[in-house]
Design an enzyme around this catalytic site. Sequence first.
Site, mmCIF file in Angstrom:
data_model
loop_
_atom_site.group_PDB
_atom_site.id
_atom_site.type_symbol
_atom_site.label_atom_id
_atom_site.label_comp_id
_atom_site.label_asym_id
_atom_site.label_seq_id
_atom_site.Cartn_x
_atom_site.Cartn_y
_atom_site.Cartn_z
ATOM 1 N N HIS A 159 0.929 -1.042 -0.079
ATOM 2 C CA HIS A 159 -0.269 0.219 -0.323
ATOM 3 C C HIS A 159 1.276 1.783 -0.132
ATOM 4 C CE1 HIS A 159 -2.827 3.184 1.388
ATOM 5 N NE2 HIS A 159 -3.437 2.196 1.379
ATOM 6 N N ASP A 160 0.574 2.111 -1.218
ATOM 7 C CA ASP A 160 1.631 3.303 -1.215
ATOM 8 C C ASP A 160 2.849 3.424 -1.354
ATOM 9 O OD1 ASP A 160 -0.945 3.707 -1.832
ATOM 10 O OD2 ASP A 160 -1.274 5.569 -0.479
ATOM 11 N N GLN A 208 -0.657 6.017 -5.478
ATOM 12 C CA GLN A 208 -1.935 7.796 -6.519
ATOM 13 C C GLN A 208 -1.070 8.029 -7.663
ATOM 14 O OE1 GLN A 208 -2.742 10.087 -3.657
ATOM 15 N NE2 GLN A 208 -2.255 8.707 -1.473
ATOM 16 N N ARG A 267 -8.319 15.517 -6.285
ATOM 17 C CA ARG A 267 -7.637 15.390 -5.335
ATOM 18 C C ARG A 267 -9.229 15.434 -4.024
ATOM 19 N NH1 ARG A 267 -3.325 13.589 -2.879
ATOM 20 N NH2 ARG A 267 -3.316 15.730 -1.248
ATOM 21 N N LYS A 324 -5.328 4.433 -6.710
ATOM 22 C CA LYS A 324 -6.241 5.639 -5.316
ATOM 23 C C LYS A 324 -5.659 6.670 -5.307
ATOM 24 C CE LYS A 324 -5.079 4.335 -1.549
ATOM 25 N NZ LYS A 324 -3.936 5.416 -0.678
ATOM 26 N N TYR A 375 0.458 4.639 5.321
ATOM 27 C CA TYR A 375 0.675 5.123 6.627
ATOM 28 C C TYR A 375 -0.801 4.215 7.836
ATOM 29 C CZ TYR A 375 3.757 9.145 5.052
ATOM 30 O OH TYR A 375 4.093 9.634 4.538
ATOM 31 N N ALA A 376 -0.029 3.897 8.380
ATOM 32 C CA ALA A 376 -0.568 2.500 9.701
ATOM 33 C C ALA A 376 -2.368 3.398 9.513
ATOM 34 C CB ALA A 376 -0.226 2.110 10.398
ATOM 35 N N HIS A 377 -2.071 4.557 10.468
ATOM 36 C CA HIS A 377 -3.193 5.350 10.697
ATOM 37 C C HIS A 377 -4.086 5.987 9.569
ATOM 38 C CE1 HIS A 377 -1.302 9.399 11.003
ATOM 39 N NE2 HIS A 377 -2.633 9.600 11.187
ATOM 40 N N GLY A 392 -4.544 5.031 5.134
ATOM 41 C CA GLY A 392 -4.451 4.248 4.276
ATOM 42 C C GLY A 392 -4.261 2.947 5.030
#
Length: 219
Positions: free
Chosen positions: A34-35, A76, A85, A120, A149-151, A153
């Site tokens: 992810h990202d 992204q 955006r 995404k 980032y954990a908190h 996405g």
Amino acid sequence: MPLPAIPHYDMPAALAASAVHWSPQRDRAALLVHDMQNYFLRPFEGDRVLGALLANVHALRQACAEHGIPVIYSRQAGSQSAGERGLTAEFWGPGMSDSPADTAIPEAIAPRPGDHEVIKRRYSAFHDSTLRQLLTDLDRDQLIICGVYAHIGIQQTAADAMQHDLPPFVVADAVADFDRDRHETALRYVGDLFGRVLRAHNVITAFSQQRQARSGAAG
């Protein structure tokens, strides 16, 4: 606001408790990276958590290749329009440029032939993307999630996976965040509400044990 400078911290030492006891299965799981783009990793430069993050994502990526497990990369697009955006710009500004210096994924963990990518535009990798249909096409109904980032996405993607009835597994030492507190808090939320929290070696060991059990049964 711009992405913050990320202070040095170590990966959480203890696993967050999970309300469920699901096990990742070789014939059901897909890995979502992810990202992991330069733009999002740049604030970690020189930070020891980045080294651990990259090493553990690489280990998961390798294990999935060895076991024939699909690997999906969310990313992204750079230089998004104001419409693309949306309200995200109110929190984070215009986002990344379309230069590879921002959009590229580090070579050590970059997509390989046969891997899949989804674009995404919001926190969750499911929102307005092809991820759900891709998992259906791949005949996969579990999602192992790593990245940043954990908190943000990671947590949002795990929540969406659960609400699509796709058991999510968040890999505690293959995600990272703005600081250790946010990292640990996100893992607690996932474990309490959305899925199971595991370490990279738990996932890799589970796949190896399943292959050995299948080989033993066949013999």
